[in-house]
Design a protein around this motif. Structure first.
Motif, PDB file in Angstrom:
ATOM      1  N   LYS A 221       0.610  -0.855  -0.301  1.00  0.00           N
ATOM      2  CA  LYS A 221      -0.306  -0.043  -0.058  1.00  0.00           C
ATOM      3  C   LYS A 221       0.691   1.011  -0.266  1.00  0.00           C
ATOM      4  N   TYR A 222       0.402   2.147  -0.958  1.00  0.00           N
ATOM      5  CA  TYR A 222       1.453   3.714  -0.707  1.00  0.00           C
ATOM      6  C   TYR A 222       0.172   4.460  -0.573  1.00  0.00           C
ATOM      7  N   GLN A 223      -0.143   5.357  -0.206  1.00  0.00           N
ATOM      8  CA  GLN A 223      -0.958   6.927   0.296  1.00  0.00           C
ATOM      9  C   GLN A 223       0.035   7.888  -0.074  1.00  0.00           C
ATOM     10  N   ARG A 224      -0.907   8.896  -0.279  1.00  0.00           N
ATOM     11  CA  ARG A 224      -0.985  10.766  -0.212  1.00  0.00           C
ATOM     12  C   ARG A 224       0.088  10.737   1.016  1.00  0.00           C
TER      13      ARG A 224
END
Length: 146
Positions: free
Chosen positions: A141-144
């Motif tokens: 998972k990546y996020q802003r």
């Protein structure tokens, strides 16, 4: 143990459980989020977050929140299991598995058989359950940034 939908009367016990969940992840939310989330959990609109609780002897001992969303690779919606928590005193008694199975059954009934969730890598106790009841995927998972 009984798995059931939330009711208005569950507000204080649900709040205690959800607070425990948030504390596990070193997180907090403002009062407005508590109130809004609980209201959305009671809403019959399928576009809102939904939830079940586990009850034993009249006491809430676990919760699960989930939601449906469209998916670009499927015709049917998919189900995201967002929050899962069992009271520490009730762990090891099948609470988590029963709540996940309830989401599986509800997702099937709603025509959204794909169910997924995430957890933190260090959550070893929960991952033992997840390894039995789910399939580990290779996604990261990546996020802003905040």
């Amino acid at each position: 143990m009984k798995i059931r939908r939330l009711t208005e009367a569950d507000a204080p016990a649900w709040r205690a459980l959800w607070t425990g969940y948030l504390e596990f992840y070193d997180s907090t939310v403002p009062e407005e989020v508590y109130q809004n989330t609980f209201a959305r959990l009671l809403d019959d609109d399928l576009s809102e977050v939904k939830g079940f609780v586990a009850e034993d002897d009249g006491k809430l001992i676990g919760l699960v929140h989930y939601l449906y969303h469209a998916h670009g690779w499927r015709l049917e919606k998919v189900c995201y299991l967002q929050d899962l928590y069992a009271d520490p005193a009730a762990r090891g008694q099948g609470v988590g598995a029963a709540l996940i199975e309830a989401v599986y059954a509800q997702a099937d009934a709603e025509g959204a058989p794909a169910v997924y969730w995430m957890t933190q890598e260090f959550n070893h106790t929960a991952r033992k359950l997840y390894d039995r009841i789910g399939t580990l995927t290779p996604f990261i998972k990546y996020q802003r940034p905040s």
